[in-house]
Scaffold this motif. Structure first.
Motif, PDB file in Angstrom:
ATOM      1  N   ASP A  77       0.835  -1.208   0.000  1.00  0.00           N
ATOM      2  CA  ASP A  77       0.000   0.000   0.000  1.00  0.00           C
ATOM      3  C   ASP A  77       0.868   1.257   0.000  1.00  0.00           C
ATOM      4  N   ARG A  78       1.904   1.279   0.845  1.00  0.00           N
ATOM      5  CA  ARG A  78       2.782   2.448   0.894  1.00  0.00           C
ATOM      6  C   ARG A  78       3.559   2.599  -0.405  1.00  0.00           C
ATOM      7  N   PHE A  79       3.945   1.481  -1.020  1.00  0.00           N
ATOM      8  CA  PHE A  79       4.665   1.565  -2.285  1.00  0.00           C
ATOM      9  C   PHE A  79       3.763   2.122  -3.379  1.00  0.00           C
ATOM     10  N   ALA A  80       2.485   1.744  -3.364  1.00  0.00           N
ATOM     11  CA  ALA A  80       1.539   2.291  -4.353  1.00  0.00           C
ATOM     12  C   ALA A  80       1.417   3.805  -4.184  1.00  0.00           C
ATOM     13  N   HIS A  81       1.342   4.270  -2.937  1.00  0.00           N
ATOM     14  CA  HIS A  81       1.318   5.714  -2.686  1.00  0.00           C
ATOM     15  C   HIS A  81       2.599   6.370  -3.218  1.00  0.00           C
ATOM     16  N   TYR A  82       3.707   5.727  -2.997  1.00  0.00           N
ATOM     17  CA  TYR A  82       4.987   6.268  -3.439  1.00  0.00           C
ATOM     18  C   TYR A  82       5.049   6.355  -4.968  1.00  0.00           C
ATOM     19  N   GLN A  83       4.588   5.313  -5.640  1.00  0.00           N
ATOM     20  CA  GLN A  83       4.576   5.324  -7.097  1.00  0.00           C
ATOM     21  C   GLN A  83       3.713   6.461  -7.629  1.00  0.00           C
ATOM     22  N   LYS A  84       2.579   6.701  -6.993  1.00  0.00           N
ATOM     23  CA  LYS A  84       1.699   7.784  -7.421  1.00  0.00           C
ATOM     24  C   LYS A  84       2.388   9.127  -7.257  1.00  0.00           C
ATOM     25  N   GLN A  85       3.071   9.320  -6.131  1.00  0.00           N
ATOM     26  CA  GLN A  85       3.796  10.572  -5.904  1.00  0.00           C
ATOM     27  C   GLN A  85       4.894  10.759  -6.945  1.00  0.00           C
ATOM     28  N   CYS A  86       5.613   9.680  -7.252  1.00  0.00           N
ATOM     29  CA  CYS A  86       6.682   9.764  -8.247  1.00  0.00           C
ATOM     30  C   CYS A  86       6.125  10.087  -9.624  1.00  0.00           C
ATOM     31  N   SER A  87       4.967   9.503  -9.950  1.00  0.00           N
ATOM     32  CA  SER A  87       4.341   9.752 -11.244  1.00  0.00           C
ATOM     33  C   SER A  87       3.910  11.202 -11.387  1.00  0.00           C
ATOM     34  N   GLU A  88       3.375  11.751 -10.298  1.00  0.00           N
ATOM     35  CA  GLU A  88       2.906  13.137 -10.339  1.00  0.00           C
ATOM     36  C   GLU A  88       4.059  14.122 -10.444  1.00  0.00           C
ATOM     37  N   ALA A  89       5.239  13.711  -9.929  1.00  0.00           N
ATOM     38  CA  ALA A  89       6.400  14.602  -9.965  1.00  0.00           C
ATOM     39  C   ALA A  89       7.432  14.111 -10.973  1.00  0.00           C
ATOM     40  N   ALA A  90       6.978  13.386 -11.987  1.00  0.00           N
ATOM     41  CA  ALA A  90       7.885  12.726 -12.920  1.00  0.00           C
ATOM     42  C   ALA A  90       8.719  13.732 -13.704  1.00  0.00           C
ATOM     43  N   SER A  91       9.990  13.371 -13.901  1.00  0.00           N
ATOM     44  CA  SER A  91      10.911  14.137 -14.738  1.00  0.00           C
ATOM     45  C   SER A  91      11.484  13.193 -15.775  1.00  0.00           C
ATOM     46  N   SER A  92      11.683  13.677 -16.975  1.00  0.00           N
ATOM     47  CA  SER A  92      12.176  12.819 -18.052  1.00  0.00           C
ATOM     48  C   SER A  92      13.648  12.460 -17.870  1.00  0.00           C
ATOM     49  N   THR A  93      14.358  13.197 -16.996  1.00  0.00           N
ATOM     50  CA  THR A  93      15.790  12.962 -16.842  1.00  0.00           C
ATOM     51  C   THR A  93      16.168  12.374 -15.479  1.00  0.00           C
ATOM     52  N   ALA A  94      15.427  12.709 -14.442  1.00  0.00           N
ATOM     53  CA  ALA A  94      15.802  12.260 -13.097  1.00  0.00           C
ATOM     54  C   ALA A  94      15.412  10.796 -12.880  1.00  0.00           C
ATOM     55  N   PRO A  95      16.321   9.968 -12.337  1.00  0.00           N
ATOM     56  CA  PRO A  95      15.950   8.580 -12.031  1.00  0.00           C
ATOM     57  C   PRO A  95      14.965   8.533 -10.880  1.00  0.00           C
ATOM     58  N   VAL A  96      14.133   7.489 -10.886  1.00  0.00           N
ATOM     59  CA  VAL A  96      13.176   7.319  -9.797  1.00  0.00           C
ATOM     60  C   VAL A  96      13.928   6.776  -8.586  1.00  0.00           C
ATOM     61  N   ARG A  97      13.842   7.506  -7.486  1.00  0.00           N
ATOM     62  CA  ARG A  97      14.533   7.112  -6.270  1.00  0.00           C
ATOM     63  C   ARG A  97      13.904   5.840  -5.707  1.00  0.00           C
ATOM     64  N   PRO A  98      14.715   4.879  -5.249  1.00  0.00           N
ATOM     65  CA  PRO A  98      14.141   3.658  -4.676  1.00  0.00           C
ATOM     66  C   PRO A  98      13.286   3.962  -3.443  1.00  0.00           C
ATOM     67  N   PHE A  99      12.311   3.122  -3.240  1.00  0.00           N
ATOM     68  CA  PHE A  99      11.447   3.176  -2.062  1.00  0.00           C
ATOM     69  C   PHE A  99      12.176   2.478  -0.925  1.00  0.00           C
ATOM     70  N   ILE A 100      12.368   3.168   0.200  1.00  0.00           N
ATOM     71  CA  ILE A 100      13.177   2.632   1.292  1.00  0.00           C
ATOM     72  C   ILE A 100      12.294   2.245   2.470  1.00  0.00           C
ATOM     73  N   VAL A 101      12.390   0.977   2.856  1.00  0.00           N
ATOM     74  CA  VAL A 101      11.621   0.427   3.968  1.00  0.00           C
ATOM     75  C   VAL A 101      12.580   0.141   5.124  1.00  0.00           C
ATOM     76  N   GLY A 102      12.318   0.701   6.284  1.00  0.00           N
ATOM     77  CA  GLY A 102      13.104   0.408   7.469  1.00  0.00           C
ATOM     78  C   GLY A 102      12.435  -0.670   8.300  1.00  0.00           C
ATOM     79  N   ILE A 103      13.235  -1.572   8.851  1.00  0.00           N
ATOM     80  CA  ILE A 103      12.742  -2.613   9.763  1.00  0.00           C
ATOM     81  C   ILE A 103      13.518  -2.478  11.068  1.00  0.00           C
ATOM     82  N   ASN A 104      12.824  -2.128  12.148  1.00  0.00           N
ATOM     83  CA  ASN A 104      13.452  -1.947  13.453  1.00  0.00           C
ATOM     84  C   ASN A 104      12.938  -3.004  14.418  1.00  0.00           C
ATOM     85  N   GLY A 105      13.825  -3.512  15.253  1.00  0.00           N
ATOM     86  CA  GLY A 105      13.402  -4.459  16.284  1.00  0.00           C
ATOM     87  C   GLY A 105      14.585  -4.949  17.081  1.00  0.00           C
TER      88      GLY A 105
END
Length: 320
Positions: free
Chosen positions: A27-55
């Motif tokens: 679900d969070r990745f889908a939100h991230y993809q939507k944000q990236c699509s809305e701010a898309a640039s033809s030259t800038a690479p899409v930054r990876p989605f970073i998930v932290g796991i703490n414990g």
């Protein structure tokens, strides 16, 4: 999810974490993809989605991370990398120099606490992968130097794993796991208050702060500020495997080492486990509460907190 009581410690452990975590991440990745699509640039690479796991150690991070990787990489077809903050520990030479520079601070005599990671390496690695550039994934050998550990040195035959290299698919998801992932420093006054409270009841088994000097705790706290720009501020979603009682970590680690002794004939004794966990415990005491409150401030919905019972099973889940 409805809260449930702890089951007996000896009960069978099942994977009850990934059925909660996988939908959250997707679900969070889908939100991230939507944000990236809305701010898309033809030259800038899409930054990876970073998930932290703490414990805390022994809570089940490794099992969960493996399932997340298999789901994202194999089922969803997303180019996924798993890294551990442990692989960014200082080299043996640098750790020895740090220990020698602070000989009376037991918190930095061995790897463990914030301040014993190579934050410059952590920052440069995430700078590269977030910009779509090639990077070598560091690897830390915990068995080197009779268990004191050292970063594995690259060799011509084994230069280290390359990501974002020529002919490779660019990374889309990075899972970064570790016991102190997403820890943030706190106000020095709060450190002192906890330290004094611990000293007021030094026989408490649930606190180790009183066994250290205040200035040593403040040293670790100050070092933690550098982790924000290197890693913490880059995290897009966080899963917090939160032990209902932090003190469980001692029993969980004893169980792990006992299993290792049965399997391999070698492993830490119960006394050695206690000393090992003692090196990490002050950071749990000082910084876990900040993670429990949520690391994203007013940006809600990006953190999943799973409350884990003594049997390592989920008792409650909370979206922050």
């Amino acid at each position: 999810m409805t809260s449930t009581p702890d089951a007996p410690l000896g009960s069978r452990i099942i994977d009850d974490k990934s059925p909660i975590c996988v939908p959250f991440i997707l679900d969070r990745f889908a939100h991230y993809q939507k944000q990236c699509s809305e701010a898309a640039s033809s030259t800038a690479p899409v930054r990876p989605f970073i998930v932290g796991i703490n414990g805390v150690q022994g809570v089940g991070k490794t099992t969960l991370v493996q399932t997340l990787y298999e789901t994202l990489q194999d089922r969803e077809g997303l180019e996924t990398l798993v890294v551990s903050i442990d692989d960014f520990y200082l080299t043996r030479a640098d750790q020895s120099a740090l220990a020698a520079a602070h000989p009376d601070n037991s918190l930095v005599q061995v790897r463990g606490e914030p301040g014993t990671h190579d934050v410059a390496l952590l920052a440069s690695f995430f700078d590269a992968v977030c910009n779509g550039q090639p990077a070598r994934v560091p690897e830390y050998d915990k068995a080197a130097f009779s268990g004191k550990g050292d970063r594995a040195a690259p060799t011509p035959k084994n230069p280290g794993r390359l990501v974002n290299g020529p002919g490779q698919r660019p990374l889309q998801v990075i899972i970064v796991e570790g016991w102190c992932v997403a820890f943030r420093s706190v106000e020095p006054g709060a450190i002192e208050a906890k330290w004094r409270q611990s000293g007021a009841s030094p026989d408490s088994m649930s606190s180790k702060l009183h066994t250290h000097k205040l200035e040593h705790l403040l040293f670790v706290n100050e070092k933690l500020t550098y982790y924000d720009s290197a890693l913490t501020n880059r995290i897009d979603a966080l899963i917090h495997l939160d032990a209902r009682k932090t003190i469980y970590v001692y029993e969980w680690r004893r169980e792990q080492e006992a299993a290792l002794r049965r399997l391999r004939g070698t492993g830490m004794t119960d006394e050695q486990v206690g000393q090992f966990v003692d090196a990490y415990y002050p950071a749990y005491e000082l910084f876990s509460e900040g993670v429990r409150r949520g690391i994203f401030g007013s940006h809600r919905g990006r953190q999943l907190r799973l409350i884990i019972g003594k049997d390592r099973q989920v008792k409650d889940s909370i979206i922050l």
